[in-house]
Design a protein around this motif. Sequence first.
Motif, PDB file in Angstrom:
ATOM      1  N   PHE A 151       0.812  -1.216   0.000  1.00  0.00           N
ATOM      2  CA  PHE A 151       0.000   0.000   0.000  1.00  0.00           C
ATOM      3  C   PHE A 151       0.848   1.270   0.000  1.00  0.00           C
ATOM      4  O   PHE A 151       0.599   2.190  -0.789  1.00  0.00           O
ATOM      5  N   GLU A 152       1.832   1.358   0.869  1.00  0.00           N
ATOM      6  CA  GLU A 152       2.633   2.579   0.965  1.00  0.00           C
ATOM      7  C   GLU A 152       3.351   2.881  -0.349  1.00  0.00           C
ATOM      8  O   GLU A 152       3.392   4.026  -0.792  1.00  0.00           O
ATOM      9  N   ALA A 153       3.918   1.840  -0.963  1.00  0.00           N
ATOM     10  CA  ALA A 153       4.639   2.043  -2.221  1.00  0.00           C
ATOM     11  C   ALA A 153       3.697   2.487  -3.327  1.00  0.00           C
ATOM     12  O   ALA A 153       4.040   3.348  -4.150  1.00  0.00           O
ATOM     13  N   VAL A 154       2.489   1.915  -3.353  1.00  0.00           N
ATOM     14  CA  VAL A 154       1.513   2.287  -4.370  1.00  0.00           C
ATOM     15  C   VAL A 154       0.956   3.675  -4.093  1.00  0.00           C
ATOM     16  O   VAL A 154       0.840   4.511  -5.000  1.00  0.00           O
ATOM     17  N   ALA A 155       0.621   3.959  -2.818  1.00  0.00           N
ATOM     18  CA  ALA A 155       0.027   5.248  -2.457  1.00  0.00           C
ATOM     19  C   ALA A 155       0.954   6.407  -2.779  1.00  0.00           C
ATOM     20  O   ALA A 155       0.502   7.508  -3.103  1.00  0.00           O
ATOM     21  N   ALA A 156       2.260   6.179  -2.721  1.00  0.00           N
ATOM     22  CA  ALA A 156       3.228   7.238  -3.017  1.00  0.00           C
ATOM     23  C   ALA A 156       3.144   7.698  -4.465  1.00  0.00           C
ATOM     24  O   ALA A 156       3.591   8.801  -4.797  1.00  0.00           O
ATOM     25  N   ARG A 157       2.544   6.869  -5.357  1.00  0.00           N
ATOM     26  CA  ARG A 157       2.435   7.224  -6.778  1.00  0.00           C
ATOM     27  C   ARG A 157       1.073   7.822  -7.113  1.00  0.00           C
ATOM     28  O   ARG A 157       0.868   8.260  -8.241  1.00  0.00           O
ATOM     29  N   LEU A 158       0.125   7.825  -6.169  1.00  0.00           N
ATOM     30  CA  LEU A 158      -1.240   8.245  -6.464  1.00  0.00           C
ATOM     31  C   LEU A 158      -1.553   9.629  -5.920  1.00  0.00           C
ATOM     32  O   LEU A 158      -0.799  10.179  -5.119  1.00  0.00           O
ATOM     33  N   ASP A 159      -2.684  10.185  -6.365  1.00  0.00           N
ATOM     34  CA  ASP A 159      -3.168  11.483  -5.894  1.00  0.00           C
ATOM     35  C   ASP A 159      -4.413  11.274  -5.041  1.00  0.00           C
ATOM     36  O   ASP A 159      -5.488  10.956  -5.577  1.00  0.00           O
ATOM     37  N   PRO A 160      -4.308  11.458  -3.710  1.00  0.00           N
ATOM     38  CA  PRO A 160      -5.522  11.393  -2.889  1.00  0.00           C
ATOM     39  C   PRO A 160      -6.332  12.680  -3.007  1.00  0.00           C
ATOM     40  O   PRO A 160      -5.949  13.596  -3.737  1.00  0.00           O
ATOM     41  N   ASN A 161      -7.454  12.729  -2.316  1.00  0.00           N
ATOM     42  CA  ASN A 161      -8.326  13.913  -2.279  1.00  0.00           C
ATOM     43  C   ASN A 161      -9.050  14.177  -3.596  1.00  0.00           C
ATOM     44  O   ASN A 161      -9.597  15.260  -3.788  1.00  0.00           O
ATOM     45  N   GLY A 162      -9.057  13.215  -4.483  1.00  0.00           N
ATOM     46  CA  GLY A 162      -9.726  13.402  -5.759  1.00  0.00           C
ATOM     47  C   GLY A 162     -11.050  12.662  -5.824  1.00  0.00           C
ATOM     48  O   GLY A 162     -11.689  12.391  -4.810  1.00  0.00           O
ATOM     49  N   HIS A 163     -11.464  12.317  -7.030  1.00  0.00           N
ATOM     50  CA  HIS A 163     -12.749  11.661  -7.239  1.00  0.00           C
ATOM     51  C   HIS A 163     -12.629  10.140  -7.250  1.00  0.00           C
ATOM     52  O   HIS A 163     -13.639   9.445  -7.255  1.00  0.00           O
ATOM     53  N   LEU A 164     -11.405   9.633  -7.260  1.00  0.00           N
ATOM     54  CA  LEU A 164     -11.192   8.193  -7.196  1.00  0.00           C
ATOM     55  C   LEU A 164      -9.887   7.926  -6.475  1.00  0.00           C
ATOM     56  O   LEU A 164      -8.873   8.588  -6.716  1.00  0.00           O
ATOM     57  N   TYR A 165      -9.932   6.977  -5.558  1.00  0.00           N
ATOM     58  CA  TYR A 165      -8.714   6.519  -4.901  1.00  0.00           C
ATOM     59  C   TYR A 165      -8.938   5.049  -4.584  1.00  0.00           C
ATOM     60  O   TYR A 165      -9.795   4.716  -3.764  1.00  0.00           O
ATOM     61  N   ALA A 166      -8.220   4.169  -5.234  1.00  0.00           N
ATOM     62  CA  ALA A 166      -8.463   2.737  -5.085  1.00  0.00           C
ATOM     63  C   ALA A 166      -7.146   1.989  -4.975  1.00  0.00           C
ATOM     64  O   ALA A 166      -6.158   2.348  -5.622  1.00  0.00           O
ATOM     65  N   TYR A 167      -7.151   0.944  -4.139  1.00  0.00           N
ATOM     66  CA  TYR A 167      -5.962   0.113  -3.970  1.00  0.00           C
ATOM     67  C   TYR A 167      -6.394  -1.337  -3.759  1.00  0.00           C
ATOM     68  O   TYR A 167      -7.383  -1.607  -3.081  1.00  0.00           O
ATOM     69  N   LEU A 168      -5.632  -2.252  -4.339  1.00  0.00           N
ATOM     70  CA  LEU A 168      -5.876  -3.670  -4.123  1.00  0.00           C
ATOM     71  C   LEU A 168      -4.541  -4.392  -4.024  1.00  0.00           C
ATOM     72  O   LEU A 168      -3.696  -4.272  -4.912  1.00  0.00           O
ATOM     73  N   SER A 169      -4.353  -5.123  -2.914  1.00  0.00           N
ATOM     74  CA  SER A 169      -3.197  -6.002  -2.797  1.00  0.00           C
ATOM     75  C   SER A 169      -3.538  -7.288  -3.530  1.00  0.00           C
ATOM     76  O   SER A 169      -4.516  -7.960  -3.199  1.00  0.00           O
ATOM     77  N   THR A 170      -2.751  -7.621  -4.533  1.00  0.00           N
ATOM     78  CA  THR A 170      -3.113  -8.720  -5.427  1.00  0.00           C
ATOM     79  C   THR A 170      -2.400 -10.033  -5.119  1.00  0.00           C
ATOM     80  O   THR A 170      -2.655 -11.040  -5.776  1.00  0.00           O
ATOM     81  N   GLU A 171      -1.497 -10.040  -4.141  1.00  0.00           N
ATOM     82  CA  GLU A 171      -0.687 -11.234  -3.912  1.00  0.00           C
ATOM     83  C   GLU A 171      -1.541 -12.457  -3.608  1.00  0.00           C
ATOM     84  O   GLU A 171      -1.347 -13.532  -4.169  1.00  0.00           O
ATOM     85  N   GLN A 172      -2.507 -12.304  -2.686  1.00  0.00           N
ATOM     86  CA  GLN A 172      -3.346 -13.449  -2.335  1.00  0.00           C
ATOM     87  C   GLN A 172      -4.252 -13.846  -3.508  1.00  0.00           C
ATOM     88  O   GLN A 172      -4.444 -15.026  -3.789  1.00  0.00           O
ATOM     89  N   ALA A 173      -4.794 -12.835  -4.190  1.00  0.00           N
ATOM     90  CA  ALA A 173      -5.688 -13.127  -5.310  1.00  0.00           C
ATOM     91  C   ALA A 173      -4.957 -13.884  -6.413  1.00  0.00           C
ATOM     92  O   ALA A 173      -5.473 -14.862  -6.971  1.00  0.00           O
ATOM     93  N   LEU A 174      -3.730 -13.460  -6.741  1.00  0.00           N
ATOM     94  CA  LEU A 174      -2.977 -14.126  -7.793  1.00  0.00           C
ATOM     95  C   LEU A 174      -2.494 -15.500  -7.353  1.00  0.00           C
ATOM     96  O   LEU A 174      -2.336 -16.402  -8.183  1.00  0.00           O
ATOM     97  N   ALA A 175      -2.238 -15.672  -6.035  1.00  0.00           N
ATOM     98  CA  ALA A 175      -1.880 -16.999  -5.538  1.00  0.00           C
ATOM     99  C   ALA A 175      -3.037 -17.963  -5.745  1.00  0.00           C
ATOM    100  O   ALA A 175      -2.850 -19.122  -6.124  1.00  0.00           O
ATOM    101  N   ARG A 176      -4.263 -17.486  -5.508  1.00  0.00           N
ATOM    102  CA  ARG A 176      -5.441 -18.322  -5.748  1.00  0.00           C
ATOM    103  C   ARG A 176      -5.592 -18.610  -7.241  1.00  0.00           C
ATOM    104  O   ARG A 176      -6.014 -19.689  -7.626  1.00  0.00           O
ATOM    105  N   LEU A 177      -5.241 -17.615  -8.066  1.00  0.00           N
ATOM    106  CA  LEU A 177      -5.324 -17.829  -9.512  1.00  0.00           C
ATOM    107  C   LEU A 177      -4.342 -18.907  -9.942  1.00  0.00           C
ATOM    108  O   LEU A 177      -4.666 -19.761 -10.774  1.00  0.00           O
ATOM    109  N   ASP A 178      -3.131 -18.892  -9.385  1.00  0.00           N
ATOM    110  CA  ASP A 178      -2.146 -19.922  -9.688  1.00  0.00           C
ATOM    111  C   ASP A 178      -2.683 -21.303  -9.326  1.00  0.00           C
ATOM    112  O   ASP A 178      -2.569 -22.257 -10.097  1.00  0.00           O
ATOM    113  N   GLU A 179      -3.267 -21.390  -8.117  1.00  0.00           N
ATOM    114  CA  GLU A 179      -3.814 -22.668  -7.671  1.00  0.00           C
ATOM    115  C   GLU A 179      -4.958 -23.115  -8.588  1.00  0.00           C
ATOM    116  O   GLU A 179      -5.072 -24.295  -8.934  1.00  0.00           O
ATOM    117  N   GLY A 180      -5.815 -22.155  -8.964  1.00  0.00           N
ATOM    118  CA  GLY A 180      -6.935 -22.488  -9.842  1.00  0.00           C
ATOM    119  C   GLY A 180      -6.473 -22.961 -11.201  1.00  0.00           C
ATOM    120  O   GLY A 180      -7.031 -23.910 -11.766  1.00  0.00           O
TER     121      GLY A 180
END
Length: 489
Positions: free
Chosen positions: A44-73
């Motif tokens: 999150f911290e590394a990603v947030a450093a590249r983004l602009d808060p206080n706007g109309h969209l601010y979204a973050y997703l940690s994908t490590e677990q999701a992609l691990a499930r994709l590998d298993e699937g």
Amino acid sequence: MKHKPEAITPLFCAALLIFGTPGSGAQSADNTLKGPPAAVKSSFEAVAARLDPNGHLYAYLSTEQALARLDEGLEGLITLAKTGTEAGGSLMDNPFVAPIIEGVLSVVEPAYRQSGIGEISGVGMSSLAMEEDLWRSKMFVHHQPGKGSGLIWDVFGEQPHTLEVLSLAPDNTAALMHSDLDVKRVIDWADTVFGEMLGGESIMANAPPQVQDILDSFGNEAGFLMTLDSENKMTLPGFMFDREEDLELDGVAFALLVRVNDDSLMKMLGEVMGGGFGAPPGTKVGGVTIHSIPLPIPLPIKMDLSPCYFQVGDYMVLSSAESLAKRMAEAHGGKGRLADDADFKALAKGLSLKANGIYYADPQATEWGLEINELGLNKLDGGLAKVYEIYKKSMQQGVGMVSLFKVEKDGLLIEGNSTVNPYGGNIVHSIAGVGVAVASSLNDLQQSGLFEDLGGFGGPPAFDDDFDFGDPLLPPPGLPGIEFPPDDN
């Protein structure tokens, strides 16, 4: 269509957890985001450093677990396809299906593993109103340094650099797409993916020497440029679009650009065009020699089409028109550049133009593209016509955009400015536009008569009134019946 700013992928991120405070006008960016520490470390911290808060969209997703499930699937699907189940047996037992399954799986699994997609550790997006009609959007795909080296992390260059291609773009450029591209890295990836299928032999093993010469000459950059000319119209015959009158559109010209390390590609092309006697005579524009490519037959339409090729600076260019070639040569000499145009500067305000790739669309390109759209969608009716009207109103705003692709040490950054909010209502209009295109294509298939035996494309088969359906529980001959478990009652 090249004018859609919301084409930045992936769209699934729009369904992520969304933060933001609605408002208009310029926003102040405060990157101090407070909260309890996560029990499991994320990006999150590394990603947030590249983004602009206080706007109309601010979204973050940690994908490590999701992609691990994709590998298993993925592994589970491969195992299921190869071994089957006790009840159903293996698909690989079918002599017709087995070769198809085996071929697909032998490519999909290594292609995914070597692509680097599974090494993504986080994705973030933001949208910020810099001015009333200027939106800054960002998307950052995080990659833990040292954790894997898949294709997507190094095929687009090593680090942001000055975009020298902007010194070739004339000020009437309507669209520009240009990117770093390491072709040899792509070949290495393909060798790994198809290694087993080819017995471990490189796809370049039996290639003629000329192919290697081309690869050695390629400078790892390629792109496309399009210009529009409102003063020199092109005329299209009306009968091509079921219209009585001929159609007039802004004149279009385009060019393919390739960065080169030397003049080997120019010499090869010259030999081909000159029939083995060297390059045909060219026209000098400044220090640039433009070689014409003769057309085999006259054009049936009024259009500025005079193909040519030339080398300017470190770029070899194939152009559809000599007029564009001359303007590109003049731009290289410092006259009439897109980078010096006031409208481009206003659109690129606040952006560092050091990058590994650029996508630019002028509002004029949006309007032109809409006209082209309407040529093929003039027969829509009913609900489809209403959806198209929504899409049309959105595009009539005159969308302008400049987007930059940057390779960072810990991921990939896409940042850009647009005259509309690309993650707001415009994304809905874009989806509607895709729906219109798909529905129109299906309608064309329906009208083609190819699916009449099925009662129309996607429709149920037509039956006679006296058709005997038989016992609904009994299958047609040759197919297994429906078995029910014994009745315990």
